[in-house]
Design an enzyme around this catalytic site. Structure first.
Site, PDB file in Angstrom:
ATOM      1  CE  LYS A   1      -3.537  -2.128   2.968  1.00 31.47           C
ATOM      2  NZ  LYS A   1      -4.159  -2.000   4.314  1.00 31.47           N
TER       3      LYS A   1
ATOM      4  CB  ILE B   1      10.416   2.893   2.525  1.00 31.78           C
ATOM      5  CG1 ILE B   1      11.692   2.897   3.385  1.00 31.78           C
ATOM      6  CG2 ILE B   1       9.503   1.761   2.933  1.00 31.78           C
ATOM      7  CD1 ILE B   1      11.444   3.259   4.856  1.00 31.78           C
ATOM      8  CB  VAL B   2      14.671   0.440  -0.460  1.00 31.15           C
ATOM      9  CG1 VAL B   2      15.730  -0.627  -0.248  1.00 31.15           C
ATOM     10  CG2 VAL B   2      13.963   0.203  -1.787  1.00 31.15           C
ATOM     11  CG  ASP B   3      13.879  -1.439   6.454  1.00 34.61           C
ATOM     12  OD1 ASP B   3      15.090  -1.425   6.730  1.00 34.61           O
ATOM     13  OD2 ASP B   3      13.010  -1.599   7.330  1.00 34.61           O
TER      14      ASP B   3
ATOM     15  CD  GLU C   1       8.246  -0.717  -2.583  1.00 40.28           C
ATOM     16  OE1 GLU C   1       7.506   0.064  -1.946  1.00 40.28           O
ATOM     17  OE2 GLU C   1       8.349  -1.914  -2.304  1.00 40.28           O
TER      18      GLU C   1
ATOM     19  CB  THR D   1       9.992  -5.378  -0.896  1.00 42.70           C
ATOM     20  OG1 THR D   1       9.715  -5.726   0.464  1.00 42.70           O
ATOM     21  CG2 THR D   1       8.705  -5.298  -1.677  1.00 42.70           C
TER      22      THR D   1
HETATM   23  C1  PRP Z   1       7.051  -1.690   3.090  1.00 40.72           C
HETATM   24  C2  PRP Z   1       7.385  -0.803   1.906  1.00 40.72           C
HETATM   25  C3  PRP Z   1       8.163  -1.710   0.997  1.00 40.72           C
HETATM   26  C4  PRP Z   1       8.825  -2.683   1.961  1.00 40.72           C
HETATM   27  C5  PRP Z   1      10.275  -2.344   2.101  1.00 40.72           C
HETATM   28  O1  PRP Z   1       5.884  -2.368   2.788  1.00 40.72           O
HETATM   29  O2  PRP Z   1       6.234  -0.291   1.299  1.00 40.72           O
HETATM   30  O3  PRP Z   1       7.315  -2.401   0.095  1.00 40.72           O
HETATM   31  O4  PRP Z   1       8.162  -2.566   3.214  1.00 40.72           O
HETATM   32  O5  PRP Z   1      10.920  -3.187   2.999  1.00 40.72           O
HETATM   33  P1  PRP Z   1      12.180  -4.076   2.635  1.00 40.72           P
HETATM   34  O6  PRP Z   1      13.149  -3.214   1.853  1.00 40.72           O
HETATM   35  O7  PRP Z   1      12.742  -4.457   3.987  1.00 40.72           O
HETATM   36  O8  PRP Z   1      11.719  -5.251   1.850  1.00 40.72           O
HETATM   37  P2  PRP Z   1       4.997  -3.141   3.883  1.00 40.72           P
HETATM   38  O9  PRP Z   1       5.270  -4.603   3.792  1.00 40.72           O
HETATM   39  O10 PRP Z   1       5.172  -2.465   5.207  1.00 40.72           O
HETATM   40  O11 PRP Z   1       3.537  -2.989   3.349  1.00 40.72           O
HETATM   41  P3  PRP Z   1       2.650  -1.688   3.054  1.00 40.72           P
HETATM   42  O12 PRP Z   1       3.362  -0.920   1.947  1.00 40.72           O
HETATM   43  O13 PRP Z   1       1.359  -2.273   2.609  1.00 40.72           O
HETATM   44  O14 PRP Z   1       2.555  -0.884   4.316  1.00 40.72           O
END
Ligand code: PRP
Length: 185
Positions: free
Chosen positions: A46, A104-106, A102, A110
């Protein structure tokens, strides 16, 4: 900033910071794809819905918008390590120029997963546009268009949530540790 939500530690990116950078990214993307056909933007739900909405309205090239929904975190503040497709694209993307959008990239899991999955569908090109990337050492796919590098803290606002809250704040802010530690995350 006069008063912010008491659950928030500080504002990292103001509404103005974000809007200026989104305009720059849209200009750069428009310039880079001007000579190609329709750009196929894929927003990752989302979190990316607000960023994508602002970005596409500033593009000056023909484009289509589609979405994928993936899940990696659930309601917890720590990554479970798994990425699942909850909703896929509506159309085949073979021979199309795809731009993943996207919020965020954490850890990068993903983005890596999406790259691998979509590359398998033989697009003409596959690039990514990410609003914020956490400054950490996790290796991941290179980001082609990046808004901002931010510290490795829990952030909310401008599409990003904690347990589905705070997504519609107009700025990006650091969430207080006491808020996400409450649930034993
Ligand atoms: C968040 C964000 C990315 C992902 C990044 O999504 O939107 O898709 O995490 O994290 P990573 O780099 O550690 O993979 P989330 O799963 O929180 O879902 P949402 O966007 O529906 O809130």
């Amino acid at each position: 900033m006069s008063s912010i939500n008491p659950d928030l530690e500080r504002v990292l990116l103001t509404e103005e910071d974000i809007s200026l950078r989104v305009a720059e990214l849209a200009q750069q993307i428009s310039d880079d794809y001007r000579e190609r056909g329709n750009l196929y933007l894929v927003g990752i739900l989302k979190g990316a819905f607000i960023f994508l909405a602002d970005l596409v309205r500033q593009l000056s090239i023909p484009h289509d918008v589609d979405f994928m929904a993936v899940s990696s975190y659930g309601n917890s503040a720590t990554s479970s390590g798994a990425v699942r497709i909850l909703m896929d694209l509506r159309e085949p993307v073979e021979n199309r120029d795809i731009l993943l959008v996207e919020d965020i990239v954490d850890t990068g899991q993903t983005l890596s997963y999406l790259h691998k999955t979509l590359q398998g569908r033989r697009p003409a090109s596959l690039k990514s546009c990410v609003l914020v990337q956490k400054e950490r050492e996790a290796p991941h796919e290179p980001i082609d268009y990046l808004g901002f590098a931010i510290p490795d803290v829990w952030v909310v606002g401008y599409g990003l949530d904690y347990a589905e809250r705070y997504r519609t704040l107009p700025y990006l802010a650091e969430l207080k540790r006491s808020v996400y530690m409450k649930n034993g995350s």
